[in-house]
Design an enzyme around this catalytic site. Structure first.
Site, mmCIF file in Angstrom:
data_model
loop_
_atom_site.group_PDB
_atom_site.id
_atom_site.type_symbol
_atom_site.label_atom_id
_atom_site.label_comp_id
_atom_site.label_asym_id
_atom_site.label_seq_id
_atom_site.Cartn_x
_atom_site.Cartn_y
_atom_site.Cartn_z
ATOM 1 N N GLU A 193 -3.591 -1.772 -6.541
ATOM 2 C CA GLU A 193 -3.258 -3.088 -5.970
ATOM 3 C C GLU A 193 -4.334 -4.148 -6.194
ATOM 4 O OE1 GLU A 193 -2.149 -2.451 -1.878
ATOM 5 O OE2 GLU A 193 -0.750 -0.857 -2.395
ATOM 6 N N ASN A 198 -2.231 1.277 -10.533
ATOM 7 C CA ASN A 198 -1.070 1.422 -9.640
ATOM 8 C C ASN A 198 -0.888 0.160 -8.807
ATOM 9 O OD1 ASN A 198 0.917 3.301 -8.459
ATOM 10 N ND2 ASN A 198 -0.315 3.203 -6.595
ATOM 11 N N HIS A 220 8.297 0.284 -3.418
ATOM 12 C CA HIS A 220 8.702 0.254 -2.003
ATOM 13 C C HIS A 220 9.834 -0.774 -1.885
ATOM 14 C CE1 HIS A 220 5.425 2.843 -0.845
ATOM 15 N NE2 HIS A 220 4.577 2.064 -1.488
ATOM 16 N N GLU A 242 5.560 5.739 -5.706
ATOM 17 C CA GLU A 242 5.639 5.700 -4.236
ATOM 18 C C GLU A 242 7.030 5.268 -3.767
ATOM 19 O OE1 GLU A 242 2.486 3.361 -2.475
ATOM 20 O OE2 GLU A 242 1.028 3.992 -3.970
ATOM 21 N N ASP A 257 10.211 4.499 -1.975
ATOM 22 C CA ASP A 257 11.015 4.626 -0.755
ATOM 23 C C ASP A 257 11.930 3.423 -0.672
ATOM 24 O OD1 ASP A 257 9.190 2.688 0.279
ATOM 25 O OD2 ASP A 257 8.053 4.219 1.348
HETATM 26 O O1 G3I Z 1 -6.133 9.273 10.469
HETATM 27 C C1 G3I Z 1 -6.266 8.234 11.430
HETATM 28 C C2 G3I Z 1 -6.357 8.803 12.799
HETATM 29 O O2 G3I Z 1 -7.545 9.567 12.884
HETATM 30 C C3 G3I Z 1 -6.333 7.676 13.822
HETATM 31 O O3 G3I Z 1 -6.340 8.192 15.102
HETATM 32 C C4 G3I Z 1 -5.100 6.817 13.636
HETATM 33 C C5 G3I Z 1 -5.053 5.626 14.596
HETATM 34 O O4 G3I Z 1 -4.554 4.477 13.983
HETATM 35 O O5 G3I Z 1 -5.105 6.313 12.324
HETATM 36 C C6 G3I Z 1 -5.063 7.322 11.342
HETATM 37 O O6 G3I Z 1 -5.117 6.738 10.091
HETATM 38 C C7 G3I Z 1 -3.919 6.101 9.661
HETATM 39 C C8 G3I Z 1 -3.518 6.747 8.348
HETATM 40 O O7 G3I Z 1 -2.424 6.043 7.795
HETATM 41 C C9 G3I Z 1 -3.144 8.223 8.510
HETATM 42 O O8 G3I Z 1 -2.042 8.344 9.334
HETATM 43 C C10 G3I Z 1 -4.217 4.630 9.459
HETATM 44 O O9 G3I Z 1 -4.434 4.015 10.714
HETATM 45 C C11 G3I Z 1 -3.055 3.967 8.774
HETATM 46 O O10 G3I Z 1 -3.407 2.635 8.420
HETATM 47 C C12 G3I Z 1 -2.732 4.714 7.499
HETATM 48 O O11 G3I Z 1 -1.621 4.094 6.895
HETATM 49 C C13 G3I Z 1 -1.457 4.398 5.517
HETATM 50 C C14 G3I Z 1 -1.549 3.130 4.695
HETATM 51 O O12 G3I Z 1 -1.326 3.452 3.321
HETATM 52 C C15 G3I Z 1 -2.897 2.455 4.828
HETATM 53 O O13 G3I Z 1 -2.793 1.163 4.394
HETATM 54 C C16 G3I Z 1 -0.091 5.030 5.349
HETATM 55 O O14 G3I Z 1 -0.043 6.294 6.023
HETATM 56 C C17 G3I Z 1 0.196 5.241 3.862
HETATM 57 O O15 G3I Z 1 1.529 5.636 3.694
HETATM 58 C C18 G3I Z 1 -0.018 3.935 3.126
HETATM 59 O O16 G3I Z 1 0.177 4.175 1.744
HETATM 60 C C19 G3I Z 1 0.094 3.044 0.888
HETATM 61 C C20 G3I Z 1 -0.439 3.523 -0.449
HETATM 62 O O17 G3I Z 1 -1.669 4.189 -0.272
HETATM 63 C C21 G3I Z 1 -0.610 2.374 -1.422
HETATM 64 N N1 G3I Z 1 0.652 1.658 -1.567
HETATM 65 C C22 G3I Z 1 1.269 1.210 -0.330
HETATM 66 C C23 G3I Z 1 1.456 2.380 0.641
HETATM 67 C C24 G3I Z 1 2.140 1.917 1.900
HETATM 68 O O18 G3I Z 1 1.347 1.020 2.598
#
Ligand code: G3I
Length: 373
Positions: A167, A219, A256, A289, A291
């Site tokens: 990105e 990506n 997405h 990715e 969905d």
């Molecule tokens: O692991 C921590 C946990 O310890 C904590 O208690 C909790 C509280 O908020 O957060 C947890 O981390 C979260 C993580 O996902 C794991 O669940 C983060 O807050 C959360 O921001 C994170 O979101 C991820 C996101 O990327 C980050 O921007 C999504 O799961 C993930 O699906 C998403 O994936 C991205 C790709 O990498 C790039 N392209 C877009 C895609 C969707 O946004």
């Protein structure tokens, strides 16, 4: 669990998957679904999904469905900068190692996502992409080199493809900008002393040096349609990297999608032509990715539209031999980033929260069955 009456599917109880034997997760294993996506995809392309560490660890049914259907996996979060290097110079490998071990155990190809991003960058950048107070811009080249080299070296020979940079291109730009002008002004791009473009070239070079056999990808999202301005900038970026002799091997299209918000895009925007723009450069393309979020409730008509999109994209991907992988961003509707991000939307993935197949799964099966060997 929802019953499935499609003649395409033979339902057999998968006694071997042992759901709940570890005392956690569902106690009922999902019925197996044949023909599996991975059996149909053999010799055609990699068919994969993103895995989250918690259900992988806790839910035998989740593991069983992934192992049964997919021949490729990517870590949804565990291999990003912050999770892998939570504090300066300290690496945390447990989650990523477990995902790699799972993939190896099940004969899968493993994608790495993502070495560098403006988001989830741990102790280096704030959430808004500014430098953390105890990090200086002058330190960034060494931080970048150390992270890329350490991570790629650890998984040398185990991770076949890396999203090296994720990105980097800004949103909502008009035409006519240079490659540098098209890049997002945050994090690495904003502070890297050698400039907005150079960090990208450096990252690919360090990754290639650490594992010369790994395929290296740029990506991004919103670059999936032929008329997309952002796609034009992604094309210009990879053309510049190639012209500069930077080892870039492919482009990842995140994908997405949202029929309620964007209609049939990118299927109505010459998706095959978009693929050719990249593959004509000699690059591979991965759908990384996918969905397709639906405005809830997910009616039968919406699920049918979703199926058409999954099927159409996979069919177009299979028609281009340089499209070598097709991954969904998660297995099932119970484990998806959509719910926490888009209020009122969900049901984006090919399996429901019980790991039962949705019409989108049947669409993927049908596309694979229709594709020539
Ligand atoms: O692991 C921590 C946990 O310890 C904590 O208690 C909790 C509280 O908020 O957060 C947890 O981390 C979260 C993580 O996902 C794991 O669940 C983060 O807050 C959360 O921001 C994170 O979101 C991820 C996101 O990327 C980050 O921007 C999504 O799961 C993930 O699906 C998403 O994936 C991205 C790709 O990498 C790039 N392209 C877009 C895609 C969707 O946004």
């Amino acid at each position: 669990m929802r019953s499935l009456r499609s003649p395409l599917l033979a339902l057999l109880v998968l006694a071997a998957c042992g759901g709940g034997s570890d005392g956690s997760g569902p106690t009922v294993p999902p019925p197996s679904l044949t023909p599996t996506l991975r059996s149909l995809a053999e010799d055609k392309l990699l068919i994969g999904t993103a895995v989250a560490i918690a259900p992988l660890r806790e839910d035998a049914a989740y593991r069983a469905r992934i192992a049964e259907q997919f021949n490729a996996i990517v870590a949804e979060n565990a291999m990003k900068f912050g999770p892998l290097q939570p504090s300066r110079g300290t690496f945390f490998w447990d989650d990523a190692d477990e995902i790699v071990a799972f993939g190896q155990e099940h004969g899968m190809t493993i994608r790495g996502h993502t070495l560098l991003w403006h988001n989830q960058s741990g102790w280096v950048f704030e959430r808004n992409g500014d430098l953390q107070p105890d990090v200086t811009a002058a330190e960034l080249p060494a931080i970048l080199e150390n992270h890329v080299t350490t991570v790629v070296s650890r998984y040398r020979g185990k991770i076949a493809q890396w999203d090296v940079v994720n990105e980097a291109i800004a949103d909502g730009l008009g035409a006519g900008l240079s490659v540098e002008g098209s890049l997002r002004n945050a994090a690495w791009a904003k502070y890297y002393p050698a400039g907005k473009y150079q960090w990208i070239a450096d990252a690919f070079r360090y990754a290639h040096a650490a594992d010369p056999d790994a395929k290296l990808f740029y990506n991004d999202y919103g670059i999936e349609g032929s008329s997309s301005q952002k796609a034009a900038y992604a094309l210009a970026l990879v053309q510049k990297l190639l012209a500069d002799g930077v080892p870039v091997h492919g482009v990842g299209l995140q994908m997405h999608l949202s029929p309620d918000q964007y209609g049939d895009w990118p299927l109505n925007d010459d998706f095959p032509g978009l693929l050719r723009k990249f593959t004509d450069l000699g690059l591979e393309v991965h759908v990384t990715e996918l969905d397709v979020r639906l405005q809830l409730p997910a009616t039968a008509a919406k699920l049918e539209k979703q199926k058409e999109i999954y099927q159409g994209l996979l069919a177009a991907s299979l028609a281009n031999p340089k499209v070598t992988a097709f991954l969904t961003w998660g297995l099932d509707d119970g484990h998806s980033w959509i719910d926490g991000t888009y209020a009122g939307y969900g049901a984006a993935l090919p399996f429901d929260a019980s790991y039962a197949p949705k019409p989108a799964f049947l669409g993927m099966q049908a596309a694979l069955q229709a594709a020539p060997q």
